[in-house]
Design an enzyme around this catalytic site. Structure first.
Site, PDB file in Angstrom:
ATOM      1  CG  ASP A   1      -7.554 -32.310  67.887  1.00 55.05           C
ATOM      2  OD1 ASP A   1      -6.541 -32.266  67.162  1.00 55.05           O
ATOM      3  OD2 ASP A   1      -8.556 -32.998  67.619  1.00 55.05           O
TER       4      ASP A   1
ATOM      5  NE  ARG B   1     -23.557 -23.370  67.695  1.00 54.92           N
ATOM      6  CZ  ARG B   1     -23.352 -24.540  67.212  1.00 54.92           C
ATOM      7  NH1 ARG B   1     -23.935 -24.873  66.093  1.00 54.92           N
ATOM      8  NH2 ARG B   1     -22.565 -25.381  67.807  1.00 54.92           N
TER       9      ARG B   1
ATOM     10  CD1 TRP C   1     -34.751 -13.617  72.349  1.00 53.10           C
ATOM     11  CD2 TRP C   1     -32.885 -14.701  71.727  1.00 53.10           C
ATOM     12  NE1 TRP C   1     -33.854 -12.687  71.878  1.00 53.10           N
ATOM     13  CE2 TRP C   1     -32.707 -13.321  71.486  1.00 53.10           C
ATOM     14  CE3 TRP C   1     -31.842 -15.569  71.408  1.00 53.10           C
ATOM     15  CZ2 TRP C   1     -31.533 -12.795  70.960  1.00 53.10           C
ATOM     16  CZ3 TRP C   1     -30.668 -15.051  70.886  1.00 53.10           C
ATOM     17  CH2 TRP C   1     -30.525 -13.687  70.654  1.00 53.10           C
TER      18      TRP C   1
ATOM     19  CE  LYS D   1     -12.730 -16.436  73.502  1.00 53.65           C
ATOM     20  NZ  LYS D   1     -13.509 -17.445  74.241  1.00 53.65           N
TER      21      LYS D   1
ATOM     22  CG  HIS E   1     -14.050 -22.358  57.863  1.00 52.37           C
ATOM     23  ND1 HIS E   1     -12.681 -22.257  57.878  1.00 52.37           N
ATOM     24  CD2 HIS E   1     -14.430 -22.600  59.137  1.00 52.37           C
ATOM     25  CE1 HIS E   1     -12.254 -22.418  59.112  1.00 52.37           C
ATOM     26  NE2 HIS E   1     -13.283 -22.627  59.897  1.00 52.37           N
TER      27      HIS E   1
HETATM   28  N1  GLN Z   1      -9.976 -33.622  65.465  1.00 51.61           N
HETATM   29  C1  GLN Z   1     -10.994 -32.638  65.397  1.00 51.61           C
HETATM   30  C2  GLN Z   1     -11.729 -32.715  64.070  1.00 51.61           C
HETATM   31  O1  GLN Z   1     -11.138 -33.006  63.092  1.00 51.61           O
HETATM   32  C3  GLN Z   1     -10.444 -31.255  65.567  1.00 51.61           C
HETATM   33  C4  GLN Z   1     -11.532 -30.217  65.583  1.00 51.61           C
HETATM   34  C5  GLN Z   1     -11.063 -28.816  65.873  1.00 51.61           C
HETATM   35  O2  GLN Z   1      -9.952 -28.476  65.667  1.00 51.61           O
HETATM   36  N2  GLN Z   1     -11.938 -27.974  66.352  1.00 51.61           N
HETATM   37  O3  GLN Z   1     -12.897 -32.481  63.985  1.00 51.61           O
END
Ligand code: GLN
Ligand code: ZN
EC number: 2.1.1.14
Length: 762
Positions: free
Chosen positions: A603, A519, A20, A112, A698
């Site tokens: 994180d 994806r 797909w 989501k 981004h």
């Molecule tokens: N330490 C990770 C990075 O800088 C954090 C990524 C994230 O917050 N998704 O890529």
């Protein structure tokens, strides 16, 4: 006597080999023409249905299958085309333009799907939309299968309450009116199905599980208006992912069947059933096989569970089905998947889950003895997996049992730690840092490929990683950043990297699930006790630290994020798994500290998305989530600074938890929040270390010094200066070097100017 049928709610679209995805991407690239593409999609649709027929599912769904997303299908069928795409004339082009954007028109937002890792396209309402049924995909799909296989199917459609709840572009007070305006469209669509002779339609209303009693009543009116127009078509009102609080209201809906999730409901549906019964003249569609995990079901235990339901609900007809659509699990076990036998035998994907339902039906119709072999097989496999999964390390079990309050708590409060850290770290006011990763360039990816394919030795690869690390340490020094990072060049994915190095994780080659559009992801499988084996990040971090006199942050993924982005085992609780991961990471933290690293970042970008659907369940989750984080981080010296990072800014709803993490510094995404969050902070000051992202990672755009300076100054109006950090929104791995260096240069300059201004003030 109750009639028993097997049913399904939805099947993965992607195909066993992600055909797909390949079809979609080839079409987008222009390497296949539209006719070829449509033919490929049709074949995949047929094959998904065929698999379900072959597994002897009595009630097979259609229209869960889609070219991109079922919510987008619904929106487009109702003529909900955002204005910026209305000039397009071709239906297929328009559809993909909304999903993916075109030059001059950004795509619709994606978000989501409830608490899953599937993302849908958010329908955009605006007043100029002319509500009109432009397509009856349900009817087309029903006809297609009838023509091809001669089989009756059950078209699926997102219901009006859920559709409007998921949409945006209107005020909450307008929701009801919009739902009402959709009623005639549903009526038209369903009447066309009825005229065709369709027996059942499944109307999905998962949003009812978080609806207030008043909203459940309101939605009932919608259904009254819809079903009163129908005569022979039966409507199955389908809920999933949890129970509906206003259960009595729900079972009084004027529909012929109601679908309930008996797996992800914390036992509430069975409770409700016991208390309020179930109308005998409606079909009860009972979700009894987990549609969200990948583990083989204990058939005997499941059979007893269904018998339990049947002993209370004396219905004429019972459908047994997965708890939700099987969209969230891989298609089927792949013949080329090489996993340990005991692990492989313990798994059950979409196709295998349907076989489980068929076996259960046989057990219900002909008695347990009729499926004794399957029952035995399932038990043997589950037992073998358990054996295989149990960690050999009895030490760790003891450690977990012996955890005491002090292991979850740093010895002294934040304010006192801050003073000690300020002294020992020697950082300037408004220190600058990044979130961890630097660009994963084509060279980095190709180096990893060569190493994975054994074209490069471990040593060659490590040399490459070191060289890249050194290059970026030099760049960071040149930029005069205050706290440096090693750059995470050795990591592809922040969960996979740790999963591969901890015990208890398995990685599949073929177990893909759709994340959004074309994806797909392969979540790690947590099949056993998670244990620390050896240091995972120390070598790379220490190497980076050896190149500079500035502090290099150690960089780990937190326990809750690792858990939330994996397929967890289901024989122990999520909390227990989080604690196992936490304990393992605690050892990594210690190893980093012992190696001289004084700042360690853990994180937790996925902490918030693990929130249960119902707010009443939040507390429990947030409590253990924060505990798991503190288990990871509280063993360090007072002078060692713990950072955490999350990729969202509005943490209003979990601010207590953020505080509860007791991290010395939290860095969060902020640059796109347009001051809203600062208003919040003005009312509710956050008193620990805080870094609000000053630029959006981004986009390749390089923000000016002035722009970032202004963000810092605005933030300092509401944040204490002596604990404020300056950083980008998130990691920089998706960016190019040139724009990254340019943006960071401006960021450091902005921090310097703000620092100078602050020092003048003092
Ligand atoms: N330490 C990770 C990075 O800088 C954090 C990524 C994230 O917050 N998704 O890529
Ligand atoms: Zn982030």
């Amino acid at each position: 006597m109750t009639t028993i049928k097997t049913s399904n709610l939805g099947f993965p679209r992607i195909g066993l080999n992600r055909e797909w995805k390949k079809a979609l991407e080839a079409y987008w690239k222009g390497s296949t023409d539209k006719d070829t593409f449509l033919k490929q999609i049709d074949e995949l649709f047929l094959s998904a249905v065929k698999t379900q027929i072959d597994q002897q599912i009595d009630v097979v769904p259609v229209s869960d299958f889609t070219q991109y997303d079922h919510v987008l299908d619904t929106a487009v069928s109702f003529n909900w085309i955002p204005k910026r795409f209305r000039h397009l004339t071709d239906a297929t082009d328009t559809y993909f333009a909304i999903a993916r954007g075109i030059k001059d028109a950004v795509s619709s937002e994606m978000t989501k799907w409830f608490n899953t890792n599937y993302h849908y396209i958010v329908p955009e309402y605006d007043e100029s939309i002319e509500f009109r049924l432009t397509r009856n995909k349900q009817l087309e799909d029903y006809r297609r299968i009838k023509q091809e296989y001669g089989v009756e199917t059950k078209p699926v459609i997102v219901g009006p309450y859920t559709f409007v709840t998921l949409a945006k572009g209107y005020e909450p007070s307008e929701a009801k009116a919009i739902q009402k305006r959709l009623v005639p469209l549903y009526v038209q669509l369903l009447k066309e199905l009825e005229e065709e002779g369709v027996k059942w339609v499944q109307i999905d209303e998962p949003a009812l599980v978080t609806a207030s009693a008043e909203d459940v009543r309101g939605a009932k009116e919608l259904f009254e208006n819809i079903t009163s127009e129908l005569s022979s078509l039966n409507v199955l009102l389908q809920t999933y992912f949890d129970s509906v609080d206003a259960y009595e209201e729900l079972i009084s809906y004027p529909v012929q069947g109601i679908g309930l999730d008996f797996v992800h409901d914390k036992g509430r549906n069975l409770e409700q059933l016991k208390t309020h019964g179930f109308p005998t003249d409606k079909v009860l569609a009972a979700g009894v096989i987990d549609g969200r995990n990948i583990w083989k079901a204990d058939l005997e235990e499941r059979l007893d569970a269904v018998l339990d339901i049947l002993s209370i609900a004396k219905v004429e007809e019972l459908w047994i089905q997965p708890s939700s659509s099987l969209l969230h699990v891989p298609v089927a076990k792949h013949p080329d998947e090489h996993l340990e036998k005991d692990l492989l035998n313990g798994l059950s994907y979409a196709k295998e889950k349907l076989a489980e339902l068929t076996a259960l039906k046989e057990g219900l119709v002909s008695g347990k003895a009729a499926i004794s072999e399957q029952i035995q097989q399932a038990k043997t496999d589950i037992q073998a997996l358990k054996q295989f999964a149990t960690g050999a390390n009895s030490e760790q079990k003891k450690e977990l049992e012996q955890l005491a309050d002090k292991d979850f708590k740093r010895p002294i409060p934040f304010e006192e730690r801050l003073a000690l850290q300020n002294k020992s770290l020697g950082l300037p006011l408004l220190p600058t840092t990044t979130i961890g990763s630097f660009p994963q360039s084509a060279e980095v990816r190709s180096a990893r490929q060569k190493w994975r394919k054994n074209e490069w030795s471990d040593e060659q690869y490590q040399n490459f990683i070191n060289a890249e690390t050194k290059r970026w340490i030099d760049i960071q020094e040149e930029l005069e950043l205050d706290v440096l990072v090693h750059g995470e060049f050795e990591r592809t994915d922040m969960v996979e990297y740790f999963g591969e190095k901890l015990a208890g994780f398995a990685f599949t080659k073929y177990a893909w699930v759709q994340s959004y559009g074309s994806r797909c992801v392969r979540p790690p499988v947590i099949y056993g006790d998670v244990e620390f084996i050896e240091p995972m990040t120390v070598k790379d971090t220490v190497y980076a630290q050896s190149l500079t006199s500035k502090h290099v942050k150690g960089m780990l993924t937190g326990p809750v994020t690792i858990l939330n982005w994996s397929f967890p085992r289901n024989d122990i609780s999520r909390k227990e798994i989080a604690f196992q991961i936490g304990l393992a990471l605690r050892k990594e933290v210690k190893a980093l500290e012992d190696a001289g690293i004084q700042i360690i970042q853990v994180d937790e970008p996925a902490l918030r998305e693990g929130l249960p659907l119902k707010t009443q369940d939040w507390d429990e989750y947030l409590t253990w989530a924060a505990e798991a984080f503190r288990l990871t981080t509280s063993s360090v010296k007072n002078e060692t600074q713990i950072h955490t990072h999350m990729c969202y800014s509005n943490f209003e709803d979990i601010v207590d938890t953020i505080n509860d993490l007791d991290a010395d510094v939290i860095t969060i995404e902020h640059s796109r929040s347009h001051g809203g969050f600062l208003d919040y902070l003005r009312e509710h000051p956050y008193l620990k270390g805080l870094g609000l992202g000053v630029y959006d990672i981004h986009s390749p755009r390089v923000p000016s010094t002035e722009e970032m300076y202004n963000i810092i100054v605005d933030a300092l109006a509401v944040c204490p200066t002596d604990r404020f950090w300056v950083n980008p929104d998130c990691g920089l791995k998706t960016r190019q070097q040139e724009e990254t260096v340019a943006a960071l240069k401006n960021m450091v300059e902005a921090a310097k100017q703000a620092r100078a201004q602050q020092t003048q003030l003092v």
